[in-house]
Enzyme design. Structure first.
Site, PDB file in Angstrom:
ATOM      1  N   HIS A  83       0.817  -1.215   0.000  1.00 37.75           N
ATOM      2  CA  HIS A  83       0.000   0.000   0.000  1.00 37.75           C
ATOM      3  C   HIS A  83       0.853   1.269   0.000  1.00 37.75           C
ATOM      4  O   HIS A  83       0.343   2.359  -0.260  1.00 37.75           O
ATOM      5  CB  HIS A  83      -0.984   0.001   1.178  1.00 37.75           C
ATOM      6  N   ASP A 113       0.254  -7.482   1.822  1.00 37.71           N
ATOM      7  CA  ASP A 113       0.634  -6.067   1.904  1.00 37.71           C
ATOM      8  C   ASP A 113       2.153  -5.888   1.885  1.00 37.71           C
ATOM      9  O   ASP A 113       2.705  -5.075   2.630  1.00 37.71           O
ATOM     10  CB  ASP A 113       0.044  -5.396   3.150  1.00 37.71           C
ATOM     11  N   SER A 190       4.697   2.887   7.721  1.00 35.62           N
ATOM     12  CA  SER A 190       4.394   1.728   6.874  1.00 35.62           C
ATOM     13  C   SER A 190       5.627   1.265   6.109  1.00 35.62           C
ATOM     14  O   SER A 190       6.314   2.066   5.478  1.00 35.62           O
ATOM     15  CB  SER A 190       3.310   2.079   5.859  1.00 35.62           C
TER      16      SER A 190
END
Length: 339
Positions: A83, A113, A190
């Protein structure tokens, strides 16, 4: 699974460089460090040089977001979140020493992910080692390193809050064997590293529960290691899919003794998707898988590893416990390609 949906923590806003200078620390402070702070600082010092910032731009060179990544090989392979890179084909990478590189996105796996990029410059870079997440225990030190809100190489520390969580990815598939931690994560973390006290990467930070206090998640390093290998070999992740979500649980001692099992844990099914191979075979939520194709399943990571490309479309025996009784079903995994 949760009262609120987890929020993946890509920072979509334009980041601003942090201003101000660091406060110098007197050399004598070293003598005041206790065992905990010394452990955290040593682990951070070992891994921080390998944690980079990724800036993602669109075809018109407009900024689409930023995140973190971990260099996992000296020739510039960078593991990050799917993402974070989204559909981009390249990324701008900034290392902690201020060097700038262009990286090509090699592969994405929205189902876990994770994404893989390669720095195109011919150079040797600091890299981090992926640890063995199967050896983790709740309560162990967990150190998060990343670039939250533009503050490069930020270190936060906490503990592993729980293991074997399941988290629904942006593709809709359940990511199994997720590590929960209370180490503070924010937008921009992230793709960064969750690190053990030994200075090994035990997870790739991926999501938070918005509005909660200290409920954060990372893709376990063993899952990341499997996905990394598949991406390098095939350019994508080929996996057998049976349509379940699962978590690792301890087996009752009396069951272990009665059935003469060689393991102390198994993979309990938490959800079975409608019309999936598992549903058609008769598996149910609450069943605990202990073996696939004759191989022991001591946890969800074993299940993910065993459902590899070689077992796609092959009919496999699956041994499981239901109401403490041993049962067997036959399942043919199918291939499910990531978007």
């Amino acid at each position: 699974m949760f009262d609120e949906n987890p929020r993946f923590i890509l920072n979509d806003e334009v980041l601003h460089e942090a201003e101000g200078s660091a406060t110098p620390i007197a050399a004598t402070d070293d003598t005041l460090l206790d065992a905990y702070s010394l452990t955290v600082s040593q682990a951070a010092a070992r891994v921080s040089p390998a944690v980079v910032r990724l800036d993602i731009r669109d075809a018109e060179n407009r900024k689409r977001g930023s995140g973190s990544g971990v260099i996992v090989s000296p020739d510039g392979l960078v593991l990050t979140n799917s993402h974070v890179v989204q559909s981009a084909r390249s990324a701008d990478i900034t290392t902690p020493d201020g060097s700038h590189f262009n990286a090509r996105i090699l592969a994405r796996d929205p189902d876990t992910d994770l994404a893989l990029a390669r720095i195109e410059t011919d150079t040797t870079l600091p890299h981090a080692k992926l640890g063995d997440s199967s050896r983790l225990r709740a309560g162990q030190i967990a150190i998060a390193i990343g670039n939250p809100l533009g503050f490069d190489t930020t270190v936060t520390a906490g503990v592993i809050s729980a293991l074997g969580r399941s988290l629904r990815s942006t593709s809709g598939r359940m990511i199994d064997d997720v590590v929960q931690t209370d180490a503070a994560l924010n937008p921009g973390n992230s793709g960064g590293a969750l690190v053990s006290s030994a200075g090994e990467v035990i997870g790739i930070n991926t999501a938070i529960i918005a509005g909660a206090q200290g409920i954060c998640f990372a893709v376990a390093s063993n899952t990341a290691n499997f996905v990394l290998g598949e991406m390098i070999r095939h350019g994508r992740v080929r996996r057998g899919w049976i349509g379940i979500g699962a978590s690792t649980i301890p087996l009752p001692r009396r069951t272990i003794l009665r059935l003469a099992l060689t393991q102390h844990t198994g993979s309990m099914i938490t959800v079975v998707e409608k019309d999936s191979p598992a549903a058609q075979a008769g598996l149910m939520s609450g069943d605990t898988i202990i073996a696939v194709d004759g191989h022991t399943v001591a946890g969800t990571e074993d299940l993910v590893r065993l459902l590899d490309a070689d077992r796609i479309n092959k009919t496999l025996p699956v041994d499981f416990l239901r109401n403490s009784q041993m049962r067997r079903l036959w399942i043919a995994p199918i291939e499910r390609n990531a978007a």
